[in-house]
Scaffold this active site. Structure first.
Site, PDB file in Angstrom:
ATOM      1  N   ASP A 125       0.960  -1.096   0.059  1.00 40.52           N
ATOM      2  CA  ASP A 125       0.257  -0.054   0.215  1.00 40.52           C
ATOM      3  C   ASP A 125       0.599   1.357   0.450  1.00 40.52           C
ATOM      4  OD1 ASP A 125      -1.800   1.962   0.306  1.00 40.52           O
ATOM      5  OD2 ASP A 125      -2.112   1.462   2.179  1.00 40.52           O
ATOM      6  N   ASP A 302      -1.733   5.710  -5.393  1.00 41.75           N
ATOM      7  CA  ASP A 302      -1.991   4.984  -3.974  1.00 41.75           C
ATOM      8  C   ASP A 302      -2.445   3.888  -4.832  1.00 41.75           C
ATOM      9  OD1 ASP A 302      -2.411   3.854  -1.918  1.00 41.75           O
ATOM     10  OD2 ASP A 302      -4.529   4.912  -1.276  1.00 41.75           O
TER      11      ASP A 302
END
Ligand SMILES: *[C@@H]1O[C@H](CO)[C@@H](O)[C@H](O)[C@H]1NC(C)=O
Ligand SMILES: *[C@@H]1O[C@H](CO)[C@@H](O)[C@H](O)[C@H]1NC(C)=O
Ligand SMILES: *[C@@H]1O[C@H](CO)[C@@H](O)[C@H](O)[C@H]1NC(C)=O
Ligand SMILES: *[C@@H]1O[C@H](CO)[C@@H](O)[C@H](O)[C@H]1NC(C)=O
Ligand SMILES: *[C@@H]1O[C@H](CO)[C@@H](O)[C@H](O)[C@H]1NC(C)=O
Ligand SMILES: *[C@@H]1O[C@H](CO)[C@@H](O)[C@H](O)[C@H]1NC(C)=O
Ligand SMILES: *[C@@H]1O[C@H](CO)[C@@H](O)[C@H](O)[C@H]1NC(C)=O
Length: 417
Positions: A125, A302
């Site tokens: 992530d 992201d």
């Protein structure tokens, strides 16, 4: 992360198997296979409303929390800086192949923690900075998840303090803090801070992956310590201070410690990051059919987010340029547009246009004949983020080779090979 409530079996892939089969030594780094799971499009091509509803909520939860973290830490720690000395030449290479399963919602890969190694599947992530997995002492965690047992690791050390994540919906997850040996795609670091969570709310327990490995900057770490990739740099465990993603239906890969030139063609277009918290660049613009609709905005790239988001008025303005589009209350705020033709959406940061494939922008039929659901959604990023921030998740990342360089303090994009 936290993008799907749908539980699918883990893809049968482990780092160890991968390493013994064929250590994919790329030119610079090591490749980590990533698995992806879940889709917002049903097999029959229709948009999955229930799953999408959950996804958008989860997306918001995560970013609210990151902003809380940023607020808590930025003032205290200041922005971390790296000296050029942090990059000696005798670095190793590391890599994780990302494995595909179903469609487009989540890519994950395998890591190991401890001595002997305990195996976990994690979300890689770029939108958060901590490593956490369930603890073997967790009573509320899912039995399907692998759990960390510190007592079985000769290198595991309990540290002071408690790690805790508090989401905007008031669900929490928390647990003790450890340091231990962590291996990602053949890159091993020692003394890595992590949490083994002992309580997990039901939403978290439903996640397909065991945990999360954050790849953002130290300033937003809730563990208040260096994230895995920074530890790898400081311990000279990687060759180069960069990692790179290819997210695709086949052959997805996270390259740790460099880039894999087999996966892209042409030059890498770099843009300096504007702060050392998220991976964020400035001067973005978005076009529809080649005509700029909005420009001069900041962009967070992201990998932990499925779709693309911006503030509600900005998103409204975007769809206003597409005839026949509308916000659908039955779709919990998603917009629909006439399916044919899907408009050409592209982003630009002062270099070339990076176009989004129609099949990525189109999430499927909405249920209303001829209307399809768009992958740009209104998103509340919280009070700390200005009106001019867009969040680009996997929908965008699938269309480029993306490079996150700590060394260059830049994000780079290249054409997929
Ligand atoms: C999705 O959310 C909207 C708005 O909250 C709601 O009206 C709708 O029933 C939800 N759909 C499903 C399938 O959960
Ligand atoms: C934990 O806290 C105790 C008491 O404050 C202190 O003596 C000890 O050094 C701390 N341990 C670590 C690893 O920080
Ligand atoms: C979470 O808790 C706080 C403080 O108790 C409360 O103000 C807030 O409304 C709660 N949020 C939700 C989504 O329940
Ligand atoms: C994009 O171009 C196509 C084909 O030229 C056209 O049909 C469509 O209306 C355009 N859409 C937008 C939003 O400009
Ligand atoms: C949208 O509709 C208006 C009015 O019908 C028309 O003038 C315009 O060309 C259309 N735009 C696109 C992109 O199709
Ligand atoms: C910002 O992007 C535009 C194109 O969208 C470009 O013309 C301009 O040079 C860029 N500015 C900077 C400072 O990169
Ligand atoms: C867009 O995606 C579809 C489905 O994945 C693929 O078949 C097609 O080749 C892609 N188009 C481009 C231009 O990459």
């Amino acid at each position: 992360m936290f993008r799907t409530a749908i539980v699918l079996p883990l893809f049968a892939l482990s780092l160890l198997d991968f390493a013994s089969a064929s250590p994919l030594e790329s030119d610079r780094g090591v490749a980590i296979p990533l698995a992806k799971r879940g889709s917002l499009t049903k097999p029959d091509g229709r948009f999955d409303v229930a799953k999408a509803n959950a996804t958008r909520m989860q997306l918001q939860r995560k970013h609210r929390q990151n902003l809380i973290s940023a607020e808590r830490h930025l003032g205290l720690k200041g922005l971390s800086t790296l000296s050029p000395d942090a990059f000696p030449h005798d670095r190793k290479r590391g890599g994780v192949a990302l494995t595909d399963q179903e469609e487009d919602l989540l890519w994950s890969g395998t890591i190991t923690i401890g001595t002997p190694p305990q195996k976990f599947s994690v979300d890689f992530d770029t939108g958060s900075s901590d490593l956490w997995v369930p603890s073997s002492k967790c009573s509320t965690c899912s039995r399907r998840h692998n759990a960390y047992n510190a007592a079985l690791s000769s290198t595991g050390k309990l540290k002071n303090g408690t790690f805790s994540i508090h989401y905007a919906d008031n669900s929490t997850s928390s647990g003790p803090i450890y340091t231990d040996k962590v291996t990602v795609g053949g890159v091993t670091v020692t003394g890595q801070f992590l949490s083994a969570v002992k309580t997990e709310s039901s939403q978290l327990a439903q996640e397909p992956t065991d945990g999360v490995l954050g790849l953002a900057w130290p300033s937003i770490s809730d563990l208040n310590s260096d994230p895995f990739f920074f530890t790898a740099i400081y311990q000279s465990a990687v060759k180069e201070g960069a990692f790179a993603f290819k997210l695709a239906s086949h052959g997805s890969e996270l390259c740790i410690g460099g880039t894999n030139s087999k996966l892209y063609s042409g030059p890498i277009e770099y843009h300096p990051i504007i702060s050392q918290d998220y991976w964020q660049i400035d001067n973005g613009s978005v076009s529809l059919n080649g005509t700029a609709v909005s420009s001069g905005f900041k962009t967070i790239i992201d990998s932990g987010t499925t779709l693309m988001g911006a503030r509600a008025p900005v998103v409204e303005e975007f769809y206003a340029r597409i005839n026949g589009s509308r916000q659908d209350p039955e779709l919990n705020g998603y917009y629909s547009f006439p399916c044919d033709p899907v408009p050409k959406v592209s982003f630009n940061w002062g270099g070339r246009d990076w176009e989004i494939n129609a099949s990525d922008f189109n999430l499927g039929e909405s249920g209303e004949p001829g209307q399809c659901v768009g992958a740009l959604v209104p998103l509340d990023l919280g009070p700390r983020v200005g009106d001019d921030v867009w969040l680009l998740g996997d929908t965008f990342m699938k269309n480029v080779y993306s490079v996150f360089s700590v060394e260059k303090k830049s994000i780079g994009f290249a054409e997929l090979a």
